[in-house]
Design a protein around this motif. Structure first.
Motif, PDB file in Angstrom:
ATOM      1  N   PRO A 171       8.088  14.092  59.303  1.00  0.00           N
ATOM      2  CA  PRO A 171       9.471  13.653  59.095  1.00  0.00           C
ATOM      3  C   PRO A 171       9.832  12.490  60.003  1.00  0.00           C
ATOM      4  CG  PRO A 171       9.427  15.637  60.416  1.00  0.00           C
ATOM      5  CD  PRO A 171       8.011  15.405  59.962  1.00  0.00           C
ATOM      6  N   ASP A 172      10.927  11.830  59.680  1.00  0.00           N
ATOM      7  CA  ASP A 172      11.412  10.732  60.508  1.00  0.00           C
ATOM      8  C   ASP A 172      11.677  11.207  61.931  1.00  0.00           C
ATOM      9  OD1 ASP A 172      11.369   9.178  58.274  1.00  0.00           O
ATOM     10  OD2 ASP A 172      13.535   9.203  57.938  1.00  0.00           O
ATOM     11  N   ALA A 173      11.463  10.319  62.891  1.00  0.00           N
ATOM     12  CA  ALA A 173      11.830  10.613  64.281  1.00  0.00           C
ATOM     13  C   ALA A 173      13.338  10.813  64.342  1.00  0.00           C
ATOM     14  CB  ALA A 173      11.399   9.469  65.191  1.00  0.00           C
ATOM     15  N   ARG A 174      13.726  11.960  64.845  1.00  0.00           N
ATOM     16  CA  ARG A 174      15.143  12.331  64.846  1.00  0.00           C
ATOM     17  C   ARG A 174      15.597  12.890  66.194  1.00  0.00           C
ATOM     18  NH1 ARG A 174      17.757  16.838  60.649  1.00  0.00           N
ATOM     19  NH2 ARG A 174      19.663  17.286  61.864  1.00  0.00           N
ATOM     20  N   TYR A 175      14.705  13.588  66.868  1.00  0.00           N
ATOM     21  CA  TYR A 175      15.057  14.281  68.100  1.00  0.00           C
ATOM     22  C   TYR A 175      14.366  13.652  69.314  1.00  0.00           C
ATOM     23  CZ  TYR A 175      16.383  17.966  64.789  1.00  0.00           C
ATOM     24  OH  TYR A 175      16.944  18.673  63.755  1.00  0.00           O
ATOM     25  N   GLN A 176      15.022  13.753  70.453  1.00  0.00           N
ATOM     26  CA  GLN A 176      14.380  13.335  71.704  1.00  0.00           C
ATOM     27  C   GLN A 176      14.675  14.375  72.770  1.00  0.00           C
ATOM     28  OE1 GLN A 176      15.480   9.496  73.508  1.00  0.00           O
ATOM     29  NE2 GLN A 176      13.367   9.307  74.215  1.00  0.00           N
ATOM     30  N   ILE A 177      13.604  14.861  73.379  1.00  0.00           N
ATOM     31  CA  ILE A 177      13.735  15.867  74.437  1.00  0.00           C
ATOM     32  C   ILE A 177      13.660  15.178  75.797  1.00  0.00           C
ATOM     33  CG2 ILE A 177      11.266  16.383  74.578  1.00  0.00           C
ATOM     34  CD1 ILE A 177      13.986  19.058  74.651  1.00  0.00           C
ATOM     35  N   PHE A 178      14.425  15.679  76.745  1.00  0.00           N
ATOM     36  CA  PHE A 178      14.404  15.212  78.133  1.00  0.00           C
ATOM     37  C   PHE A 178      14.019  16.399  79.003  1.00  0.00           C
ATOM     38  CE2 PHE A 178      17.109  12.381  75.838  1.00  0.00           C
ATOM     39  CZ  PHE A 178      17.000  11.135  76.436  1.00  0.00           C
ATOM     40  N   ALA A 209      12.517  11.286  79.759  1.00  0.00           N
ATOM     41  CA  ALA A 209      12.546  11.235  78.299  1.00  0.00           C
ATOM     42  C   ALA A 209      11.138  11.329  77.720  1.00  0.00           C
ATOM     43  CB  ALA A 209      13.203   9.930  77.844  1.00  0.00           C
ATOM     44  N   GLN A 210      11.018  12.097  76.657  1.00  0.00           N
ATOM     45  CA  GLN A 210       9.774  12.175  75.902  1.00  0.00           C
ATOM     46  C   GLN A 210       9.884  11.305  74.649  1.00  0.00           C
ATOM     47  OE1 GLN A 210       7.317  14.216  77.482  1.00  0.00           O
ATOM     48  NE2 GLN A 210       8.993  14.052  78.971  1.00  0.00           N
ATOM     49  N   LYS A 211       8.774  11.043  74.002  1.00  0.00           N
ATOM     50  CA  LYS A 211       8.775  10.236  72.793  1.00  0.00           C
ATOM     51  C   LYS A 211       9.568  10.937  71.691  1.00  0.00           C
ATOM     52  CE  LYS A 211       5.614   7.988  69.521  1.00  0.00           C
ATOM     53  NZ  LYS A 211       4.190   7.803  69.132  1.00  0.00           N
ATOM     54  N   PRO A 212      10.431  10.224  70.973  1.00  0.00           N
ATOM     55  CA  PRO A 212      11.189  10.850  69.877  1.00  0.00           C
ATOM     56  C   PRO A 212      10.258  11.495  68.854  1.00  0.00           C
ATOM     57  CG  PRO A 212      12.104   8.704  70.391  1.00  0.00           C
ATOM     58  CD  PRO A 212      10.819   8.808  71.170  1.00  0.00           C
ATOM     59  N   ALA A 213      10.719  12.578  68.258  1.00  0.00           N
ATOM     60  CA  ALA A 213       9.885  13.331  67.327  1.00  0.00           C
ATOM     61  C   ALA A 213      10.703  13.759  66.112  1.00  0.00           C
ATOM     62  CB  ALA A 213       9.296  14.556  68.023  1.00  0.00           C
ATOM     63  N   GLY A 214      10.002  14.194  65.092  1.00  0.00           N
ATOM     64  CA  GLY A 214      10.656  14.644  63.874  1.00  0.00           C
ATOM     65  C   GLY A 214      11.042  16.103  63.906  1.00  0.00           C
ATOM     66  N   PHE A 215      10.571  16.824  64.923  1.00  0.00           N
ATOM     67  CA  PHE A 215      10.855  18.246  65.025  1.00  0.00           C
ATOM     68  C   PHE A 215      11.646  18.536  66.286  1.00  0.00           C
ATOM     69  CE2 PHE A 215       6.958  17.824  62.553  1.00  0.00           C
ATOM     70  CZ  PHE A 215       7.252  18.605  61.431  1.00  0.00           C
ATOM     71  N   ALA A 216      12.550  19.506  66.199  1.00  0.00           N
ATOM     72  CA  ALA A 216      13.400  19.858  67.332  1.00  0.00           C
ATOM     73  C   ALA A 216      12.712  20.868  68.238  1.00  0.00           C
ATOM     74  CB  ALA A 216      14.726  20.424  66.850  1.00  0.00           C
ATOM     75  N   ALA A 217      13.017  20.777  69.526  1.00  0.00           N
ATOM     76  CA  ALA A 217      12.564  21.772  70.489  1.00  0.00           C
ATOM     77  C   ALA A 217      13.690  22.732  70.844  1.00  0.00           C
ATOM     78  CB  ALA A 217      12.046  21.086  71.758  1.00  0.00           C
ATOM     79  N   GLU A 250      18.275  17.795  74.783  1.00  0.00           N
ATOM     80  CA  GLU A 250      17.722  17.276  73.540  1.00  0.00           C
ATOM     81  C   GLU A 250      18.843  16.630  72.742  1.00  0.00           C
ATOM     82  OE1 GLU A 250      14.469  18.979  70.650  1.00  0.00           O
ATOM     83  OE2 GLU A 250      16.428  19.820  70.091  1.00  0.00           O
ATOM     84  N   ILE A 251      18.553  15.450  72.226  1.00  0.00           N
ATOM     85  CA  ILE A 251      19.515  14.728  71.399  1.00  0.00           C
ATOM     86  C   ILE A 251      19.022  14.734  69.958  1.00  0.00           C
ATOM     87  CG2 ILE A 251      20.652  12.522  70.957  1.00  0.00           C
ATOM     88  CD1 ILE A 251      20.264  11.840  73.909  1.00  0.00           C
ATOM     89  N   ASP A 252      19.917  15.068  69.050  1.00  0.00           N
ATOM     90  CA  ASP A 252      19.677  14.919  67.615  1.00  0.00           C
ATOM     91  C   ASP A 252      20.389  13.628  67.217  1.00  0.00           C
ATOM     92  OD1 ASP A 252      19.651  14.941  64.871  1.00  0.00           O
ATOM     93  OD2 ASP A 252      20.385  16.998  64.644  1.00  0.00           O
ATOM     94  N   TYR A 253      19.633  12.551  67.042  1.00  0.00           N
ATOM     95  CA  TYR A 253      20.240  11.257  66.754  1.00  0.00           C
ATOM     96  C   TYR A 253      20.823  11.191  65.346  1.00  0.00           C
ATOM     97  CZ  TYR A 253      18.173   9.561  71.083  1.00  0.00           C
ATOM     98  OH  TYR A 253      17.848   9.381  72.414  1.00  0.00           O
ATOM     99  N   GLN A 254      20.402  12.068  64.467  1.00  0.00           N
ATOM    100  CA  GLN A 254      20.937  12.053  63.107  1.00  0.00           C
ATOM    101  C   GLN A 254      22.369  12.585  63.072  1.00  0.00           C
ATOM    102  OE1 GLN A 254      18.363  13.190  59.767  1.00  0.00           O
ATOM    103  NE2 GLN A 254      19.939  14.623  59.109  1.00  0.00           N
ATOM    104  N   THR A 255      22.635  13.631  63.845  1.00  0.00           N
ATOM    105  CA  THR A 255      23.964  14.226  63.854  1.00  0.00           C
ATOM    106  C   THR A 255      24.776  13.855  65.093  1.00  0.00           C
ATOM    107  OG1 THR A 255      23.199  16.251  64.946  1.00  0.00           O
ATOM    108  CG2 THR A 255      23.104  16.192  62.545  1.00  0.00           C
TER     109      THR A 255
END
Length: 320
Positions: free
Chosen positions: A163-170, A76-84, A230-235
């Protein structure tokens, strides 16, 4: 602009435009950075058929039942506001368009300052003392209450705000896998010298079988993987690129009473096509996506006779 000049100018301009990029502290139910996720995938390839046309030109039968199982570990990488991996939604597109417009406006607001910077470069060259002296003079002469500087500060703040942290890449870490291959074919092609009545002396049978560890092209056990998630925690959306299963080393045996057929056992390789299993990510709706699973099917040609076979892919994802 030289690196030394840029550093001095940054210090001088700090008094005028000291802005800090900020990211919201909004919390998401993420995996801690450097935590792990596990992806397990089973690829099952099955096929069977009979070809006995009314023209009596051939008698071909075949069966195959192949299974590849792969387990991949992701970090897991640190959550970020931008999607990969996820495509930006309408709100994100609008936000980025706004940031771009603000950056353009800020550049326009600071044209006079940049003109002074260019003048300092012409006057001082690489003379650091001169650069420092002239940069301080420039910063002291900037009126922060001037409309263009007020606008520049506001627009730079828009560009700098994250932006708010929303995505997390693995990302891929390691993988291992095993296989079980079982294929059989009977082939007889009829002509003047071979018919249904004399099939036993002109037909040939092929058996392909083996079990063991999947390997990379060099023959070593799998260690790397292209898998990612990658997880989009918002959706509550998971995008998952499945691990490619690698190569299966098997034994191919041909038997026949036809002296023109080369018989015996040889080493062969079985593998799935990359485009059939790992070209595009799979997507699942899974809430906080602590666990998720899914499956899909598609028709693919087998490696035994090139006939249609059914590939069933079943996967599970879990994270700490």
């Amino acid at each position: 602009m030289s690196r030394r000049f840029g550093g001095v100018l940054t210090c001088a301009a700090a008094a005028a435009l000291c802005l800090v990029s900020t990211q919201s502290g909004a919390e998401v139910p993420a995996t801690p950075a450097n935590g792990t996720a596990t992806v397990t995938v089973t690829y099952e390839l099955k096929g069977a058929g009979v070809e006995r046309p009314a023209s009596n030109e051939k008698n071909v039968t075949w069966t195959l039942e192949n299974r590849y199982t792969v387990t991949a570990t992701l970090t897991a990488q640190k959550p970020a506001g931008f999607a990969a991996m996820h495509k930006p939604d309408a709100a994100e597109q609008a936000r980025e368009a706004g940031r771009m417009a603000a950056a353009t406006q800020a550049a326009g607001d600071m044209q006079s300052m940049m003109a002074q910077v260019e003048q300092i470069m012409k006057i001082c060259g690489d003379d650091e003392a001169c650069i420092t002296r002239e940069s301080v003079k420039m910063s002291q002469g900037i009126d922060m209450n001037a409309p263009e500087m007020q606008s520049a500060q506001a627009n730079i703040a828009k560009v700098s705000a994250m932006p708010d942290a929303r995505y997390q890449i693995f990302q891929a870490a390691m993988q291992q896998g095993s296989f079980a291959i079982k294929e059989n074919a009977h082939e007889a092609y009829f002509d003047a010298a071979c018919s249904f009545a004399t099939e036993e002396r002109c037909a040939y049978d092929t058996a392909v079988s083996g079990t063991g560890d999947l390997t990379d092209p060099s023959g070593a056990k799998l260690s790397g993987t292209i898998a990612s998630a990658e997880i989009d925690y918002q959706t509550g959306s998971l995008l998952l690129t499945l691990p490619f299963p690698g190569l299966a080393k098997v034994t191919k045996t041909v038997t026949s009473r036809n002296p023109q057929i080369k018989t015996g056992s040889t080493e062969a390789v079985r593998m799935l096509r990359f485009d059939d299993v790992a070209k595009d990510p799979v997507q699942a709706s899974c809430g906080d996506c602590k666990t998720a699973s899914g499956s899909f099917e598609r028709d693919v040609p087998d490696q035994l006779l090139g006939r249609p076979a059914r590939l069933v892919v079943s996967w599970t994802f879990s994270r700490s």
